[in-house]
Write an enzyme that holds these catalytic residues in place. Structure first.
Site, mmCIF file in Angstrom:
data_model
loop_
_atom_site.group_PDB
_atom_site.id
_atom_site.type_symbol
_atom_site.label_atom_id
_atom_site.label_comp_id
_atom_site.label_asym_id
_atom_site.label_seq_id
_atom_site.Cartn_x
_atom_site.Cartn_y
_atom_site.Cartn_z
ATOM 1 C CB ILE A 167 -0.973 0.002 1.198
ATOM 2 C CG1 ILE A 167 -2.093 1.032 0.965
ATOM 3 C CG2 ILE A 167 -0.234 0.245 2.502
ATOM 4 C CD1 ILE A 167 -3.198 0.981 1.980
ATOM 5 C CG LEU A 174 3.930 -2.674 10.444
ATOM 6 C CD1 LEU A 174 4.320 -2.589 11.909
ATOM 7 C CD2 LEU A 174 5.004 -3.380 9.623
ATOM 8 C CE LYS A 210 -8.786 -0.189 5.272
ATOM 9 N NZ LYS A 210 -8.776 -1.608 4.920
#
Length: 337
Positions: A16, A75, A98
C-alpha cells in the site's frame, strides 16, 4: 522555534506504500525522510523506489531517529496496536492503516497510550478527509435531499490468494475489517449519529476461515443503513443516500482516483412529479496526500484531529456488534463502556 513541517517515517514496506509515500512526501507541511523494514535489503530497495533519504535497518532504528516526528504504519492488522504504542512511547505521532485495532478493547489501549504520551494517534481512513465526502455531508446538512431516511452501499473485490494477509485469519484478515468498515464509518460520518443496533449475515471461506461475504443493517433511529461487502465478488463500490426529496450517489466512494475528478450524482425534485439528475464534480486530489496534510496540520497547530480515537472506538464497537450478530443470528446492541 516553531516547526513548519512534519517529518515522517514509514514503518514497514507493505504494498500500500505505493499509493501513500509519494503523496505524503508531496503534501503540504510534510516530508518523508525514510522507511524501515526488518530486512535491511527491503528497506534499501523501498527507499530507492520512493526516493527517500534513509533506509532504516529495523523499526526500532526509525523510532530512535530524533528528527522523525510522525510515523505511518502499514503493517499487518494484528501488529497495528503493538507498533502504534511503541511509536508514541518513542515520542512519535502515529497515522496507522485501518483497522487500527481488531476490536474496541484494543482501541481502549490506544486511547490510554495517547493520554500517557501526549502524542496523536489516528486511524488512516483517508475517505473521511476527502473533499467528496465533506461535500456529501454539507449537501445533506443543507437539506439538498430533504430528510435523510436510508443509506445503501456495497464494496467488493475478488481475491483468493492464500498468501495475501487479507485471507489469513490469524493476522486479522477478512472482509469486514478490510472493506466492510468503510460503509460503517461513512454512514456514521454522514448521519452524524451512532447506530443503536445492527443485524448481519456473514459467510466464511471454508479454507481461509475469514469472512468473505457479509450483509449488514444498521439502525440509526430514523435512518436505516444497509450494505454488503465481499472479498470474493467482482469488484464494485458505491454509496447512496436517500432522502425525502432527493438522493445522492457517490460514484467511487472509497478508492477515489487521484488522476481525475470524483463525481456525485445529485437527484432532486423538479416539479410535476419529475426529478432531475445532475453530476457534481469535485476537483482532482490525492486522498492520501490530503489525509497526511490534515494530520500534519493538527500536530503543528495542536488542534483537533480529523478522526479522534474516540470516533475510531465507536466505529469498532459497531464492527464488534456485526461479528456478534453474525454469530447469534439476532439484532445486537452497540455496547458502550
Amino acid at each position: 522555534m516553531a516547526k513548519d513541517e512534519i517529518v515522517w517515517g514509514i514503518l514497514g514496506t507493505a504494498k500500500i506504500n505505493d499509493k501513500i509515500v509519494v503523496p505524503m512526501h508531496n503534501a503540504p507541511k510534510c516530508r518523508v525522510k525514510g522507511i524501515a523494514s526488518r530486512s535491511a535489503q527491503k528497506a534499501r530497495e523501498a527507499a530507492a523506489k520512493y526516493g527517500l533519504a534513509v533506509a532504516y535497518d529495523g523499526y526500532e532504528a526509525l523510532l530512535a531517529d530524533p528528527e522523525i516526528d510522525a510515523v505511518y504504519i502499514p503493517l499487518p492488522n494484528h501488529l497495528h496496536v503493538e507498533w502504534s504504542i511503541k511509536s508514541v512511547e518513542a515520542g512519535k505521532h502515529v497515522l496507522c492503516e485501518k483497522p487500527i485495532g481488531l476490536d474496541a478493547q484494543q482501541v481502549e489501549r490506544l486511547i490510554a497510550a495517547r493520554e500517557k504520551s501526549g502524542r496523536y494517534i489516528q486511524e488512516a481512513f483517508m475517505v473521511r478527509t476527502h473533499p467528496q465526502w465533506l461535500k456529501v455531508r454539507t449537501l445533506i446538512d443543507e437539506g439538498a435531499i430533504g430528510e435523510l431516511r436510508a443509506v445503501t452501499g456495497g464494496f467488493t473485490y475478488y481475491n483468493t490468494n492464500a498468501h495475501d494477509i487479507r485471507n489469513q485469519n490469524e493476522l486479522g484478515g477478512g472482509g469486514l475489517l478490510d472493506i466492510g468498515c468503510y460503509p460503517i464509518t461513512t454512514s456514521r460520518f454522514i448521519t452524524g449519529r451512532e447506530p443503536r443496533q445492527v443485524v448481519a449475515l456473514m459467510e466464511r471461506d471454508p479454507t481461509f476461515e475469514v469472512d468473505r461475504l457479509g450483509s449488514v443493517l444498521m439502525d440509526f433511529e430514523g435512518v436505516q443503513a444497509s450494505f454488503f461487502y465481499s472479498t470474493q465478488i467482482h469488484p464494485y463500490q458505491r454509496m447512496q443516500f436517500h432522502g425525502t426529496t432527493g438522493r445522492i450517489e457517490v460514484e467511487i466512494p472509497f478508492n477515489a482516483p487521484n488522476d481525475r475528478p470524483t463525481r456525485l450524482l445529485v437527484s432532486g425534485p423538479a416539479g410535476a412529479g419529475a426529478g432531475t439528475d445532475r453530476w457534481l464534480e469535485l476537483p482532482v486530489c490525492d486522498q492520501y496526500g490530503v489525509a497526511a496534510a490534515v494530520f500534519a496540520q493538527a500536530i503543528l497547530s495542536g488542534g483537533p484531529q480529523a478522526i479522534a480515537l474516540e470516533d475510531t472506538r465507536a466505529n469498532m464497537r459497531v464492527i464488534d456488534a456485526v461479528f456478534r450478530s453474525a454469530r447469534s443470528g439476532s439484532w445486537e446492541p452497540i455496547l458502550q463502556g
